[in-house]
Scaffold this motif. Structure first.
Motif: not given
Length: 417
Positions: A67, A92-93, A96, A99-100
């Motif tokens: 990440l 969850s990861n 993330t 989103n990144r």
């Protein structure tokens, strides 16, 4: 073209497994693989190999996790499309990562058929982005090159045309057009040294066109010292008359300053005369298949040229038609009269536009009163203009009317040779 894929994972057996599963694609030159064991090593590898097309990265790794690596990749100028690999069900990861800026994700254990499909999809995405960037760079290079020779609006349309319609087809458009010319330029050409004339004319044309571009006008022609400008072509400019008047004022200010600077150097550079008219014109590329000549033809264009020449008789530097004065927002100026221009059967009401500092003076009021008397056929027009010239001997237009009256002329209709 071979696509280069960087796989970032700390599992010791993954490299051999990937090379085994993709051996056919590697042999056929479709893909090549590079490997790194964590985010730090991946960034170092990309720095040494900027041609990497996409990154496949695990999340859990030492020193720098996937990440964090993804964030670094998205912050870079050359963003790399990234596929994130996460444990099954670790939403969850995965959230993330998306989103990144991750392009896609896979779950462990890796299904290599799924990995191949995802890689192919990502490569197609990368190629689409690369092609878009290539076209953008070509357009920017073309625009930069064309801008050296054409008005910005024309350069933009030509650079973006890509062989399709560029909006330059010959068509009738309502336009405002400006004609400029320099008094005594032929004499200057015959007397000035070539190097002086070259420097002089290039500086003049460069400065004048810069002013036109500031007002988003189109330079249609430059013939020696004469410049033809269009507004509302090729793009739409509903306020084209307003732009033309503002541009004419700024051209006049700049040209007068230029003339004075060269006068201080001992060069007698003439006054720039400006004519402005608005109406329908035939506009487009008239250069045929081998040349580019975006210009305009018609009575509107000819009339603007006649108004430019009328300044010589009137003693003015700018002369605009009634269509321009009516079309321009908050036009400020004074009437010249009804001109019988060569090539026209009907008189054309003309005006001298004035900047606010000159318009808002008693002189303008006095002139308007004298002109009203002249238009009405009042015999008091002659003493009114005489009084005006007596107080303002440098008012060339007032002097022009007084001379007409002294020579027996009446009214505001006048034939200019």
């Amino acid at each position: 073209m071979t696509s280069t894929i960087l796989v970032v994972d700390d599992e010791p057996d993954l490299e051999a497994l990937v090379l085994q599963k993709f051996r056919r694609q590697i042999r056929e030159g479709l893909v090549s693989f590079m490997f790194a064991h964590d985010g730090v090593e991946a960034l170092q590898s990309i720095e040494l190999n900027p041609h990497v097309d996409l990154v496949v990265s695990d999340i859990n790794m030492p020193r720098m996790d996937g990440l964090s690596l993804l964030q670094k990749l998205q912050e870079a100028e050359d963003k790399k499309s990234t596929i994130i690999v996460s444990a099954y069900g670790d939403m969850s990861n995965i959230r993330t990562a998306m989103n990144r800026g991750a392009f896609d994700f896979l779950t462990k254990p890796i299904d290599f058929a799924d990995l191949e499909t995802t890689i192919q999809k990502t490569i197609r995405h990368v190629e689409t982005l690369r092609e878009a960037r290539r076209r953008q760079l070509e357009a920017e290079r073309a625009h930069a090159s064309l801008s050296r020779y054409f008005s910005p609006e024309i350069a933009k349309r030509l650079a973006a045309a890509s062989g399709e319609s560029d909006g330059m087809e010959v068509q009738w458009r309502d336009v405002a057009t400006i004609f400029t010319d320099i008094t005594g330029f032929t004499t200057l050409v015959e007397s000035a040294a070539p190097e002086t004339l070259g420097e002089l004319l290039n500086a003049y044309v460069g400065g004048m066109t810069d002013i036109v571009f500031q007002h988003e006008g189109t330079v249609a022609k430059i013939i020696g010292d004469a410049i033809q400008v269009l507004f509302n072509a090729p793009g739409d400019q509903p306020d084209f008359a307003t732009r033309a008047v503002a541009c004419a004022h700024d051209l006049d200010i700049w040209a007068e300053g230029f003339r004075q600077r060269w006068k201080d150097k001992g060069v007698n550079f003439g006054t720039t005369r400006i004519g402005v008219h608005a109406g329908p014109a035939l506009v487009g590329n008239f250069g045929g298949s081998r040349f580019f000549d975006y210009t305009a033809y018609g009575d509107t264009i000819n009339t603007a040229a006649r108004l430019e020449a009328a300044n010589k008789h009137l003693g003015t530097r700018i002369c605009v038609s009634a269509s321009v004065a009516k079309g321009a927002a908050n036009f400020q100026g004074r009437p010249v009269g009804d001109l019988m221009l060569r090539g026209r059967s009907e008189p054309l009401r003309a005006f001298e536009p004035l900047p606010p500092a000159r318009f808002e003076t008693p002189l303008t009021t006095q002139y308007s009163e004298a002109f009203a008397k002249l238009e009405a056929g009042d015999i008091a027009a002659m003493p009114a203009f005489a009084a005006l010239v007596g107080m303002h001997a440098d008012d060339a237009l007032a002097g022009f009317h007084l001379k007409r009256l002294l020579n027996g002329a009446k009214g505001v209709r006048m034939q200019l040779e």
